[in-house]
Design an enzyme around this catalytic site. Sequence first.
Site, PDB file in Angstrom:
ATOM      1  N   CYS A 181       0.832  -1.214   0.000  1.00  0.00           N
ATOM      2  CA  CYS A 181       0.000   0.000   0.000  1.00  0.00           C
ATOM      3  C   CYS A 181       0.864   1.260   0.000  1.00  0.00           C
ATOM      4  O   CYS A 181       0.478   2.283  -0.572  1.00  0.00           O
ATOM      5  CB  CYS A 181      -0.948   0.006   1.206  1.00  0.00           C
ATOM      6  SG  CYS A 181      -0.128  -0.068   2.808  1.00  0.00           S
TER       7      CYS A 181
ATOM      8  N   HIS B 195      -1.616   1.506   7.372  1.00  0.00           N
ATOM      9  CA  HIS B 195      -2.039   1.396   5.979  1.00  0.00           C
ATOM     10  C   HIS B 195      -1.849   2.758   5.321  1.00  0.00           C
ATOM     11  O   HIS B 195      -1.839   3.788   5.995  1.00  0.00           O
ATOM     12  CB  HIS B 195      -3.512   0.970   5.946  1.00  0.00           C
ATOM     13  CG  HIS B 195      -4.047   0.705   4.586  1.00  0.00           C
ATOM     14  ND1 HIS B 195      -3.450  -0.143   3.688  1.00  0.00           N
ATOM     15  CD2 HIS B 195      -5.162   1.194   3.955  1.00  0.00           C
ATOM     16  CE1 HIS B 195      -4.158  -0.179   2.566  1.00  0.00           C
ATOM     17  NE2 HIS B 195      -5.198   0.625   2.707  1.00  0.00           N
TER      18      HIS B 195
END
Length: 366
Positions: A32, A311
């Site tokens: 990510c 994230h």
Amino acid sequence: MGAAGSKLEKALGDQFPEGERYFGLENFGNTCYCNSVLQTLYFCVPFREQLLEYYSNNKSPADVDENLLTCLADLFSQISSQKRKTGVIAPKRFVQRLRKQNEIFRSYMHQDAHEFLNYLLNELVDILEKDAHTSKSNQESSSPSEKIDNGPNEMSVNGPQNELIVTWVHKNFQGILTNETRCLRCETVTARDETFLDLSLDIEQNSSITSCLKNFSSTETLNAEDKFFCDECCSLQEAQKRMKIKKPPHILVIHLKRFKFIEQMGRYKKLSYRVVFPHELRLSNTVEDADAEYSLFAVVVHVGSGPNHGHYVSLVKSHNHWLFFDDENVETIEESAVQTFFGAAQEYSSNTDHGYILFYERLVCS
């Protein structure tokens, strides 16, 4: 992404930009950090256009060794040439090359998006500089009538001995800082210039990018054990030092220092401070009196309460629409939603989505 893609196309309807493509990127376990940065670079239109131009000029596989630049160019070409308007692409070749080249990104641990961006831009510069040197050597060894075309915006040479390569990566992202030190005894000012591809700013609770930039350029007094050696006085003297922006870049990348090492804890801590980043930014800490004006077009967001897990997602402005990219998923968001990523007004908050890297494009005065 059939249903999600249809949803995005339906949301934009007849406002879907002509020729534009909105594709999510597949996540390979922990990528990510990579996907969020790649999306912001893809929607940095001058960078994208010059990368695709490089690709069209250098896509003969027999002549070009695979590297991060060719892999990135291939990925951007894949996205831009899709027949469908939306979908998902797997940046497998790029990620494989990244992991092969740099062991830091081989593990499946949480990686830092800013560290990746920094590495990528510097790697692209190195590749382009080597290409330019090779082309120049070939050109010098060939006869005068056999001139080699290196393509537009590729190389600038200052004199036969002192060679300066200016790539299109430089032309987009590079700015110049000047470090001014004034001796408090003789008033002599010593200035030293240095280039930058992004600015890393210290942050404080309930502040703004403007105040962070002012702190970045604030005057610091050098005294006691930190005295400055003045060449005019030929001795250590008290002095005042400050950093200013001598040449603002076309694309201003601002990295917020959200991860701070706490000595008492012996580890890094994430600062969830609320830092307001405006859609329109005026740089006032420049050497020239004229302010440089910028417009926000992308944000890399860190989601999570700590530096070692979490994230990354990205927000992108494209054709006056704001889009939210979360790996494979892409959706539209309201412009007003961008402020939800400023940070937490209080230390203990359930909000863990914080702006981490900001991308501003300089406005051209008419």
